[in-house]
Design a protein around this motif. Sequence first.
Motif, PDB file in Angstrom:
ATOM      1  N   LYS A 118       0.844  -1.199   0.000  1.00  0.00           N
ATOM      2  CA  LYS A 118       0.000   0.000   0.000  1.00  0.00           C
ATOM      3  C   LYS A 118       0.878   1.247   0.000  1.00  0.00           C
ATOM      4  CE  LYS A 118      -3.882  -1.978   2.474  1.00  0.00           C
ATOM      5  NZ  LYS A 118      -4.759  -1.880   3.636  1.00  0.00           N
ATOM      6  N   ASN A 119       0.317   2.353  -0.477  1.00  0.00           N
ATOM      7  CA  ASN A 119       1.028   3.622  -0.402  1.00  0.00           C
ATOM      8  C   ASN A 119       1.375   3.913   1.047  1.00  0.00           C
ATOM      9  OD1 ASN A 119       0.726   3.906  -3.145  1.00  0.00           O
ATOM     10  ND2 ASN A 119      -1.103   5.180  -2.965  1.00  0.00           N
ATOM     11  N   LYS A 120       2.582   4.346   1.251  1.00  0.00           N
ATOM     12  CA  LYS A 120       3.137   4.630   2.578  1.00  0.00           C
ATOM     13  C   LYS A 120       3.392   3.350   3.380  1.00  0.00           C
ATOM     14  CE  LYS A 120       3.443   9.063   2.274  1.00  0.00           C
ATOM     15  NZ  LYS A 120       4.777   9.651   2.270  1.00  0.00           N
ATOM     16  N   GLY A 121       3.299   2.183   2.729  1.00  0.00           N
ATOM     17  CA  GLY A 121       3.615   0.918   3.382  1.00  0.00           C
ATOM     18  C   GLY A 121       5.113   0.675   3.385  1.00  0.00           C
ATOM     19  N   TYR A 122       5.561  -0.160   4.292  1.00  0.00           N
ATOM     20  CA  TYR A 122       6.983  -0.462   4.441  1.00  0.00           C
ATOM     21  C   TYR A 122       7.286  -1.879   3.992  1.00  0.00           C
ATOM     22  CZ  TYR A 122       7.517   3.746   7.242  1.00  0.00           C
ATOM     23  OH  TYR A 122       7.552   5.037   7.666  1.00  0.00           O
ATOM     24  N   LEU A 123       8.506  -2.055   3.475  1.00  0.00           N
ATOM     25  CA  LEU A 123       8.985  -3.374   3.088  1.00  0.00           C
ATOM     26  C   LEU A 123      10.388  -3.555   3.629  1.00  0.00           C
ATOM     27  CD1 LEU A 123       8.619  -5.357  -0.078  1.00  0.00           C
ATOM     28  CD2 LEU A 123      10.923  -4.839   0.650  1.00  0.00           C
ATOM     29  N   GLY A 124      10.671  -4.727   4.122  1.00  0.00           N
ATOM     30  CA  GLY A 124      12.011  -5.094   4.554  1.00  0.00           C
ATOM     31  C   GLY A 124      12.366  -6.455   3.994  1.00  0.00           C
ATOM     32  N   PHE A 125      13.474  -6.540   3.274  1.00  0.00           N
ATOM     33  CA  PHE A 125      13.935  -7.799   2.701  1.00  0.00           C
ATOM     34  C   PHE A 125      15.406  -7.997   3.029  1.00  0.00           C
ATOM     35  CE2 PHE A 125      11.010  -8.536  -1.218  1.00  0.00           C
ATOM     36  CZ  PHE A 125      10.226  -9.409  -0.485  1.00  0.00           C
ATOM     37  N   ILE A 126      15.783  -9.244   3.188  1.00  0.00           N
ATOM     38  CA  ILE A 126      17.190  -9.602   3.218  1.00  0.00           C
ATOM     39  C   ILE A 126      17.447 -10.347   1.924  1.00  0.00           C
ATOM     40  CG2 ILE A 126      16.825 -11.725   4.564  1.00  0.00           C
ATOM     41  CD1 ILE A 126      19.624 -10.997   5.860  1.00  0.00           C
ATOM     42  N   CYS A 127      18.424  -9.868   1.160  1.00  0.00           N
ATOM     43  CA  CYS A 127      18.680 -10.447  -0.160  1.00  0.00           C
ATOM     44  C   CYS A 127      20.121 -10.179  -0.581  1.00  0.00           C
ATOM     45  CB  CYS A 127      17.699  -9.898  -1.181  1.00  0.00           C
ATOM     46  SG  CYS A 127      17.661  -8.113  -1.294  1.00  0.00           S
ATOM     47  N   HIS A 128      20.482 -10.716  -1.742  1.00  0.00           N
ATOM     48  CA  HIS A 128      21.815 -10.478  -2.304  1.00  0.00           C
ATOM     49  C   HIS A 128      22.122  -8.992  -2.334  1.00  0.00           C
ATOM     50  CE1 HIS A 128      23.036 -14.374  -3.936  1.00  0.00           C
ATOM     51  NE2 HIS A 128      21.755 -14.586  -4.175  1.00  0.00           N
ATOM     52  N   ASN A 129      23.404  -8.678  -2.313  1.00  0.00           N
ATOM     53  CA  ASN A 129      23.772  -7.265  -2.397  1.00  0.00           C
ATOM     54  C   ASN A 129      24.079  -6.821  -3.816  1.00  0.00           C
ATOM     55  OD1 ASN A 129      26.286  -8.377  -2.913  1.00  0.00           O
ATOM     56  ND2 ASN A 129      27.356  -7.182  -1.371  1.00  0.00           N
ATOM     57  N   ASN A 130      23.999  -7.723  -4.799  1.00  0.00           N
ATOM     58  CA  ASN A 130      24.408  -7.337  -6.151  1.00  0.00           C
ATOM     59  C   ASN A 130      23.470  -6.327  -6.805  1.00  0.00           C
ATOM     60  OD1 ASN A 130      22.299  -9.056  -6.786  1.00  0.00           O
ATOM     61  ND2 ASN A 130      23.428 -10.153  -8.365  1.00  0.00           N
ATOM     62  N   TYR A 131      22.263  -6.135  -6.292  1.00  0.00           N
ATOM     63  CA  TYR A 131      21.370  -5.134  -6.872  1.00  0.00           C
ATOM     64  C   TYR A 131      21.901  -3.718  -6.675  1.00  0.00           C
ATOM     65  CZ  TYR A 131      19.647  -4.081  -2.168  1.00  0.00           C
ATOM     66  OH  TYR A 131      19.560  -3.720  -0.864  1.00  0.00           O
ATOM     67  N   LEU A 132      22.847  -3.557  -5.767  1.00  0.00           N
ATOM     68  CA  LEU A 132      23.391  -2.226  -5.500  1.00  0.00           C
ATOM     69  C   LEU A 132      24.281  -1.710  -6.630  1.00  0.00           C
ATOM     70  CD1 LEU A 132      24.312  -2.688  -1.730  1.00  0.00           C
ATOM     71  CD2 LEU A 132      22.341  -1.464  -2.690  1.00  0.00           C
ATOM     72  N   SER A 133      24.922  -2.626  -7.364  1.00  0.00           N
ATOM     73  CA  SER A 133      25.871  -2.140  -8.363  1.00  0.00           C
ATOM     74  C   SER A 133      25.935  -2.926  -9.672  1.00  0.00           C
ATOM     75  CB  SER A 133      27.276  -2.105  -7.747  1.00  0.00           C
ATOM     76  OG  SER A 133      27.655  -3.406  -7.339  1.00  0.00           O
ATOM     77  N   SER A 134      25.315  -4.086  -9.768  1.00  0.00           N
ATOM     78  CA  SER A 134      25.471  -4.885 -10.984  1.00  0.00           C
ATOM     79  C   SER A 134      24.659  -4.320 -12.144  1.00  0.00           C
ATOM     80  CB  SER A 134      25.067  -6.343 -10.734  1.00  0.00           C
ATOM     81  OG  SER A 134      23.665  -6.469 -10.702  1.00  0.00           O
ATOM     82  N   ALA A 135      25.187  -4.497 -13.344  1.00  0.00           N
ATOM     83  CA  ALA A 135      24.481  -4.053 -14.551  1.00  0.00           C
ATOM     84  C   ALA A 135      23.167  -4.814 -14.706  1.00  0.00           C
ATOM     85  CB  ALA A 135      25.370  -4.261 -15.775  1.00  0.00           C
ATOM     86  N   ASP A 136      23.120  -6.054 -14.247  1.00  0.00           N
ATOM     87  CA  ASP A 136      21.907  -6.867 -14.340  1.00  0.00           C
ATOM     88  C   ASP A 136      20.762  -6.309 -13.492  1.00  0.00           C
ATOM     89  OD1 ASP A 136      23.209  -8.664 -15.968  1.00  0.00           O
ATOM     90  OD2 ASP A 136      23.649 -10.074 -14.365  1.00  0.00           O
TER      91      ASP A 136
END
Length: 118
Positions: A48-66
């Motif tokens: 929902k709008n203004k809803g929060y999400l928390g995930f633990i996942c790989h860190n490659n989304y921070l810098s990988s071209a993929d």
Amino acid sequence: MIIGNPPYEILGVGDEELNYLKPKYQTSRGGKLNLYKLFIELSLMLLKNKGYLGFICHNNYLSSADSLSLRKELLEKVDIIEIIEYQKSDKVFKDVTQSLTTIIFEKNPSLNKKNSVH
């Protein structure tokens, strides 16, 4: 609020699921498709709008071209509250050998950002 630990599985070129997923998810376009990216995008749709999400996942989304399309989705649709990065040596999970992050954000449709992501 959504809290989760999505699967870390890469779909290959021969996986028939790709034909179903590619038209539906921005994050399925370009490069390797790791399911955790789809889980983040789907969670954004369900949150929902203004809803929060928390995930633990790989860190490659921070810098990988993929992960360019995932970063674009995040920058345009959420306020990032916190990103905590864990190294392999932190052993967050016994059987996981990759570096991980915890990301916490709030869905904010009023952002309408025009960010450049590289």
